[in-house]
Scaffold this motif. Structure first.
Motif, PDB file in Angstrom:
ATOM      1  N   ILE B 287       0.850  -1.202   0.000  1.00  0.00           N
ATOM      2  CA  ILE B 287       0.000   0.000   0.000  1.00  0.00           C
ATOM      3  C   ILE B 287       0.883   1.249   0.000  1.00  0.00           C
ATOM      4  O   ILE B 287       0.640   2.194  -0.739  1.00  0.00           O
ATOM      5  N   GLY B 288       1.918   1.222   0.826  1.00  0.00           N
ATOM      6  CA  GLY B 288       2.861   2.346   0.848  1.00  0.00           C
ATOM      7  C   GLY B 288       3.512   2.537  -0.512  1.00  0.00           C
ATOM      8  O   GLY B 288       3.645   3.663  -1.003  1.00  0.00           O
ATOM      9  N   GLU B 289       3.907   1.430  -1.119  1.00  0.00           N
ATOM     10  CA  GLU B 289       4.537   1.511  -2.445  1.00  0.00           C
ATOM     11  C   GLU B 289       3.578   2.144  -3.457  1.00  0.00           C
ATOM     12  O   GLU B 289       3.968   3.008  -4.238  1.00  0.00           O
ATOM     13  N   LEU B 290       2.317   1.739  -3.422  1.00  0.00           N
ATOM     14  CA  LEU B 290       1.326   2.304  -4.357  1.00  0.00           C
ATOM     15  C   LEU B 290       1.128   3.801  -4.101  1.00  0.00           C
ATOM     16  O   LEU B 290       1.052   4.601  -5.029  1.00  0.00           O
ATOM     17  N   LEU B 291       1.048   4.157  -2.825  1.00  0.00           N
ATOM     18  CA  LEU B 291       0.793   5.557  -2.481  1.00  0.00           C
ATOM     19  C   LEU B 291       1.977   6.465  -2.801  1.00  0.00           C
ATOM     20  O   LEU B 291       1.828   7.687  -2.827  1.00  0.00           O
ATOM     21  N   THR B 292       3.149   5.889  -3.019  1.00  0.00           N
ATOM     22  CA  THR B 292       4.326   6.723  -3.292  1.00  0.00           C
ATOM     23  C   THR B 292       4.749   6.639  -4.756  1.00  0.00           C
ATOM     24  O   THR B 292       5.817   7.108  -5.117  1.00  0.00           O
ATOM     25  N   ARG B 293       3.907   6.053  -5.591  1.00  0.00           N
ATOM     26  CA  ARG B 293       4.264   5.980  -7.011  1.00  0.00           C
ATOM     27  C   ARG B 293       4.247   7.346  -7.670  1.00  0.00           C
ATOM     28  O   ARG B 293       5.010   7.615  -8.574  1.00  0.00           O
ATOM     29  N   MET B 294       3.342   8.191  -7.224  1.00  0.00           N
ATOM     30  CA  MET B 294       3.183   9.475  -7.899  1.00  0.00           C
ATOM     31  C   MET B 294       4.183  10.488  -7.346  1.00  0.00           C
ATOM     32  O   MET B 294       4.363  10.584  -6.130  1.00  0.00           O
ATOM     33  N   PRO B 295       4.846  11.239  -8.234  1.00  0.00           N
ATOM     34  CA  PRO B 295       5.727  12.297  -7.737  1.00  0.00           C
ATOM     35  C   PRO B 295       4.930  13.273  -6.863  1.00  0.00           C
ATOM     36  O   PRO B 295       3.760  13.525  -7.141  1.00  0.00           O
ATOM     37  N   GLY B 296       5.562  13.764  -5.834  1.00  0.00           N
ATOM     38  CA  GLY B 296       4.891  14.726  -4.963  1.00  0.00           C
ATOM     39  C   GLY B 296       4.064  14.093  -3.872  1.00  0.00           C
ATOM     40  O   GLY B 296       3.444  14.780  -3.059  1.00  0.00           O
ATOM     41  N   SER B 297       4.049  12.747  -3.794  1.00  0.00           N
ATOM     42  CA  SER B 297       3.209  12.067  -2.810  1.00  0.00           C
ATOM     43  C   SER B 297       3.653  12.341  -1.370  1.00  0.00           C
ATOM     44  O   SER B 297       2.873  12.116  -0.442  1.00  0.00           O
ATOM     45  N   SER B 298       4.872  12.842  -1.196  1.00  0.00           N
ATOM     46  CA  SER B 298       5.327  13.077   0.176  1.00  0.00           C
ATOM     47  C   SER B 298       4.490  14.143   0.881  1.00  0.00           C
ATOM     48  O   SER B 298       4.482  14.206   2.103  1.00  0.00           O
ATOM     49  N   LYS B 299       3.776  14.962   0.127  1.00  0.00           N
ATOM     50  CA  LYS B 299       2.913  15.962   0.780  1.00  0.00           C
ATOM     51  C   LYS B 299       1.707  15.324   1.446  1.00  0.00           C
ATOM     52  O   LYS B 299       1.107  15.884   2.353  1.00  0.00           O
ATOM     53  N   ALA B 300       1.324  14.135   0.991  1.00  0.00           N
ATOM     54  CA  ALA B 300       0.138  13.483   1.553  1.00  0.00           C
ATOM     55  C   ALA B 300       0.485  12.216   2.329  1.00  0.00           C
ATOM     56  O   ALA B 300      -0.174  11.881   3.307  1.00  0.00           O
ATOM     57  N   PHE B 301       1.508  11.510   1.893  1.00  0.00           N
ATOM     58  CA  PHE B 301       1.856  10.248   2.542  1.00  0.00           C
ATOM     59  C   PHE B 301       2.968  10.501   3.556  1.00  0.00           C
ATOM     60  O   PHE B 301       4.069  10.936   3.194  1.00  0.00           O
ATOM     61  N   VAL B 302       2.668  10.234   4.810  1.00  0.00           N
ATOM     62  CA  VAL B 302       3.626  10.515   5.875  1.00  0.00           C
ATOM     63  C   VAL B 302       4.548   9.323   6.086  1.00  0.00           C
ATOM     64  O   VAL B 302       5.756   9.468   6.251  1.00  0.00           O
ATOM     65  N   GLY B 303       3.969   8.142   6.078  1.00  0.00           N
ATOM     66  CA  GLY B 303       4.770   6.945   6.316  1.00  0.00           C
ATOM     67  C   GLY B 303       3.877   5.790   6.680  1.00  0.00           C
ATOM     68  O   GLY B 303       2.642   5.883   6.591  1.00  0.00           O
ATOM     69  N   GLY B 304       4.501   4.692   7.073  1.00  0.00           N
ATOM     70  CA  GLY B 304       3.710   3.523   7.397  1.00  0.00           C
ATOM     71  C   GLY B 304       4.467   2.581   8.307  1.00  0.00           C
ATOM     72  O   GLY B 304       5.685   2.684   8.458  1.00  0.00           O
ATOM     73  N   ALA B 305       3.703   1.696   8.904  1.00  0.00           N
ATOM     74  CA  ALA B 305       4.309   0.644   9.716  1.00  0.00           C
ATOM     75  C   ALA B 305       4.026  -0.684   9.022  1.00  0.00           C
ATOM     76  O   ALA B 305       2.872  -0.991   8.737  1.00  0.00           O
TER      77      ALA B 305
END
Lengths: 437, 437
Positions: B287-305
């Motif tokens: 899920i983390g990998e999918l959420l970080t595919r798009m450039p700029g995702s760091s503004k919305a995706f903080v991290g994961g466990a």
């Protein structure tokens, strides 16, 4: 022996999907010493499928066909092939039972669902080990026509389970008895052109020998093939080239055969009863995803921290704020602390950390897109080793390359514990130094 | 107007490279309202190339050909095409000058190098904006044959610069002015056969209308197409079916057009300035990998466990030991605590949690392989919603399905904040209830 590959589907002819089945089948046929002479794709249109099949059996010795075996009404392969054979489609009972067991109590089996377990009456059935629609073989104008589903993993499953053996049988029945010795060398860490340059000349004076390269990003497969009517002679000549090729590919050769790096690392971790954790930034969870692909991975993979933001690197992994302020997140000090923090907090033998600029934005002159720092924290003898990648690819490529390097570092670290001195030396070369590509 | 695409090269027929040119060209043709009826690949063998071209001009209205225009001696396309036209190959002077300028002072221009600037005498030339070998067009038995290099970026460059316009011209010269209206509906949460059953009959009484299904696991694309000589009429009939189709696909339709769920969720999170974190077990980081595919995702995706073990669920996410002991890790209470723990610890608007039995081992009668619990913790009004999946696929499929459901829950939660009452109701239906497939 010449083959024709026919892939069927509107989605192919509209360019909605790239046809990977043709290249998969062509590569498997090549390994079986069968030359693919034609590859054709056509729409889900009854008359076009029939025309394509008629043409294929007129100009080839065997026809492999994929697609059009699904449950929907535009899946017409069974109908067309039955028509060409002058038989009616009928339900394959084994596949029907399998389908009903699979759906038992969950969803109702509709007549539409049953479409996908139809075969031409009298066909030779190739059961589907991973899906519902069976493959089958019929003879059209004396030419064997083998039909498989278009879903790649189902096609692969049926090919592995049945078709490979069957093709060998067909080839040998033709008196086409040249034997093949072959080995696949798996190489990661160098590009295809560097690898082919390194291998130049190896097969030049070896009778019946050829070398082929296949880029499966991020790795490259080098295939060494020797043909001879005598299997032992082919094997011996192959073996004669083996050590030369290994030396040329050193240290980037990580294995031979069908096992890729992802499976290799998890197998070796399980065998050595080692436990591992991940600390990921730019890869966003990709390393964890790779490490959990194999069943049973929970015995070796404990968990991971996806620390995309500065704050999370500190909260989850204990990276010091001063480190981030002084060096930034994409830096050797940062990944060192990420790896050390993960090893301690997860209580594992190995922790791997990655932080990089995946792009396409966010690059700077000092840290251009493609800059990735990796660190591996291991047992005391190993300490923490770091590595810098610097390869300007697309976002997806940079992330994939980084994740594979993380696995390669774990792989090398496992080798460092082996008694074999040479293997330890090769591993040492992988673990140390900057990688440019 | 029917097109045939011919790609030429031994490397294609040995399966060493995947043919992306065919799908590229087919998709560009589809956009120009030209139907690709046949796609053929053949080896670099003079007689095979000639046979393929003869067949193509006999069964198609236009032929697009790629490959075999390079400098080496197995690049034979110019020779074969010249032969079919009854002319000799000749040097294209503009391309020769370009080549000499390019190599000036670096390497000598050899006769072999000059091979790649040859064209059939009298051909219409399509200069290459990114490489050396020009494209060209000839007429064979009254059919236009357009040849381009096999290197994808050169093919794309020549297509963009010349061929797109030329094809439009050819199509209109034929009086072939049928226009296409089309829309792609993206559906997630139901299988292809259920979706096609739901859509049955929709196009039956609509002139020129067809419906197509494409499984792109785990989603299915439903494509509605209407053809008419009048674009406005085609558009109107498409629009007339739109609301019926939407109702049939409700609530599993999540969007239309080219944007898939992965991109959609990240775009919407960024637009709404929402922050998200993940708590993953069986998906292992996917899920983390999918959420970080798009450039700029760091503004919305903080991290994961990634909490693969029991202990890590407790340490990283605060899942109570009693919960795990009483219900196990694959349970509603566990994913509730995972999601709540992640939301609090990561300090985000939404946290999504997944725990399941991905298989192939580890299933029990109460929790068979394919059982996955998901939870989404959101703002107060939403609270924590949970969902149970129960779909018996392969390990990879179960994990992918679970990861996409996690994204779909985030997507629905974003919709719950919208003013549109109907959209909120649809989202509600996604968020609540058990999913069987």
């Amino acid at each position: 022996m010449h083959a024709e590959i026919l892939t069927i589907g509107d989605e192919l002819c509209r360019g909605e999907i790239v046809d990977t089945n043709s290249s998969y089948l062509a590569s498997r046929l090549w390994d079986l010493d069968i030359t693919t002479r034609w590859m054709t794709s056509c729409n889900d249109r009854e008359s076009d499928i029939a025309d394509a099949l008629r043409l294929a059996v007129a100009r080839s010795d065997v026809v492999l066909c994929s697609g059009g075996l699904g449950p929907t009404e535009d899946d017409l392969t069974v109908d067309v092939v039955s028509g060409l054979c002058g038989v009616a489609p009928s339900i394959d009972e084994a596949a029907r039972i399998h389908l009903e067991q699979r759906f038992a109590g969950r969803i109702e089996v509709s007549p539409l669902q049953l479409r996908q377990v139809r075969v031409p009456t009298g066909a030779r059935i190739y059961s589907n080990p991973v899906g519902l629609a069976p493959g089958f073989e019929v003879t059209v104008r004396d030419i064997p026509v083998i039909c498989m589903p278009g879903v790649p993993r189902e096609l692969h499953g049926i090919f592995d389970k049945h078709v490979e053996r069957r093709l060998t049988e067909l080839r040998e029945a033709r008196g086409d008895v040249e034997r093949i010795a072959r080995r696949i060398y798996r190489v990661f860490g160098r590009g295809e052109s560097q690898i082919s340059a390194a291998c130049r000349g190896i097969v030049d004076d070896v009778a019946g020998a050829t070398i082929h390269y296949q880029l499966k990003f991020p790795e490259t497969l080098v295939k060494l093939v020797v043909r001879d009517r005598d299997q032992a002679a082919a094997n011996a000549r192959l073996q004669g080239m083996d050590s030369i090729l290994r030396a040329r590919l050193d240290p980037y050769l990580y294995g031979t055969g069908d096992e890729n790096l992802v499976d290799r690392v998890m197998r070796r971790l399980l065998e050595a009863q080692l436990r591992v954790a991940t600390a990921e930034s730019c890869t966003g969870g990709m390393i964890g995803e790779l490490l959990t692909r194999m069943p049973g991975s929970s015995k070796a993979f404990v968990g991971g921290a996806i620390a995309y933001s500065y704050d999370e690197k500190t909260r989850q992994l204990g990276v010091r704020k001063e480190t981030l302020d002084a060096y930034g997140a994409v830096s050797e000090p940062c990944v060192r602390e990420m790896a050390a923090g993960a090893a301690e907090r997860f209580g594992v033998d190995y922790a791997v950390a990655v932080s990089g600029v995946a792009g396409p934005d966010g690059g700077t002159p000092e840290k251009p897109v493609g800059t990735v720092w990796l660190a591996l924290a291991g047992p005391e003898a190993l300490g923490i080793v770091t590595k810098k990648l610097s390869w300007p690819g697309s976002r997806d490529q940079v992330r994939t390359l980084a994740a594979w390097w993380a696995l390669r570092m774990i792989d090398a670290a496992i080798s460092m514990q082996l008694p074999d001195h040479e293997e330890r030396q090769r591993a040492q070369r992988i673990l140390v130094g900057e990688v440019k590509r």
